[in-house]
Design an enzyme around this catalytic site. Structure first.
Site, PDB file in Angstrom:
ATOM      1  N   HIS A 289       0.873  -0.944   0.042  1.00  0.00           N
ATOM      2  CA  HIS A 289       0.237   0.089   0.050  1.00  0.00           C
ATOM      3  C   HIS A 289       0.718   1.112   0.052  1.00  0.00           C
ATOM      4  O   HIS A 289       2.140   1.195   0.657  1.00  0.00           O
ATOM      5  CB  HIS A 289      -0.894   0.125   1.450  1.00  0.00           C
ATOM      6  CG  HIS A 289      -1.897  -1.216   1.229  1.00  0.00           C
ATOM      7  ND1 HIS A 289      -3.031  -0.945   2.236  1.00  0.00           N
ATOM      8  CD2 HIS A 289      -1.985  -2.186   0.499  1.00  0.00           C
ATOM      9  CE1 HIS A 289      -3.847  -1.866   1.990  1.00  0.00           C
ATOM     10  NE2 HIS A 289      -3.215  -2.855   1.108  1.00  0.00           N
TER      11      HIS A 289
ATOM     12  N   GLU B  62       0.840   3.732   1.778  1.00  0.00           N
ATOM     13  CA  GLU B  62       1.284   4.066   3.193  1.00  0.00           C
ATOM     14  C   GLU B  62       2.506   3.532   3.531  1.00  0.00           C
ATOM     15  O   GLU B  62       3.534   3.907   4.302  1.00  0.00           O
ATOM     16  CB  GLU B  62       0.060   4.065   3.951  1.00  0.00           C
ATOM     17  CG  GLU B  62      -0.983   5.178   3.865  1.00  0.00           C
ATOM     18  CD  GLU B  62      -2.366   4.121   2.966  1.00  0.00           C
ATOM     19  OE1 GLU B  62      -3.402   4.366   3.213  1.00  0.00           O
ATOM     20  OE2 GLU B  62      -1.770   3.382   2.097  1.00  0.00           O
TER      21      GLU B  62
ATOM     22  N   CYS C  47      -6.276   1.901   5.785  1.00  0.00           N
ATOM     23  CA  CYS C  47      -6.910   0.817   6.299  1.00  0.00           C
ATOM     24  C   CYS C  47      -6.166   0.339   7.782  1.00  0.00           C
ATOM     25  O   CYS C  47      -5.215   0.943   8.213  1.00  0.00           O
ATOM     26  CB  CYS C  47      -6.770  -0.534   5.352  1.00  0.00           C
ATOM     27  SG  CYS C  47      -4.783  -0.923   5.229  1.00  0.00           S
TER      28      CYS C  47
ATOM     29  N   CYS D 147      -2.288  -0.267   7.508  1.00  0.00           N
ATOM     30  CA  CYS D 147      -1.591   0.900   7.433  1.00  0.00           C
ATOM     31  C   CYS D 147      -1.702   1.968   8.496  1.00  0.00           C
ATOM     32  O   CYS D 147      -0.668   2.463   8.959  1.00  0.00           O
ATOM     33  CB  CYS D 147      -2.040   1.879   6.125  1.00  0.00           C
ATOM     34  SG  CYS D 147      -1.771   0.903   4.644  1.00  0.00           S
TER      35      CYS D 147
END
Length: 152
Positions: free
Chosen positions: A56, A58, A86, A89
């Site tokens: 991801h 992040e 999410c 993260c």
């Protein structure tokens, strides 16, 4: 704290990263980390490209910033991301001790800040960054909606 105009510029860079993700057929999420009023790391989703479910934006930007600053504690850093993070993260941000989190679009299905588990509100979460949601929310949401519309 950063001025509103700088925050807009930093979110604009996160949006640029999200557009790069979209061009690579990735879910359009982009992120930047700011340290001492300068962007030090940028990333966008690479889950499909790398076949890595943890890739991801992040997570990738946290890794970059940690390498640049040579520490796993990013206490003087702010993270800008185009979508509400999410749970994975958000927990990584807590472990990294991010000072402030700014996000764009809200994510009622997968978000973990204002939705779902509300990770930073849990007693078991030992670090709570300052949070500002909805920064450039309309533009961030449009990018996501357009991407998923094209998939159908």
């Amino acid at each position: 704290m950063s001025t509103p105009s700088l925050r807009i510029n930093w979110m604009a860079e996160a949006l640029q990263q999200a557009r790069k993700a979209c061009q690579s057929q990735e879910v359009p999420v982009g992120a930047v980390i700011v340290h001492e009023q300068k962007i030090i790391a940028v990333a966008h989703n690479l889950v499909g490209t790398t076949h890595d479910p943890t890739a991801h934006a992040e997570i990738l930007v946290l890794r970059q910033a940690s390498q640049i600053l040579r520490t796993s504690y990013l206490t003087d850093c702010d993270l800008y991301v185009t979508l509400e993070p999410c749970a994975m993260c958000a927990q990584a941000m807590a472990f990294a001790r991010i000072r402030r989190l700014f996000f764009g679009a809200y994510d009622p299905k997968g978000g973990a800040i204002e939705h779902g588990p509300r990770l930073f509100a849990q007693a078991t979460c030992h670090h709570h960054p300052e949070i500002t949601g909805g920064l450039h929310a309309d533009e961030c949401q449009k990018l996501l909606k357009d991407f998923f519309r094209q998939l159908r």
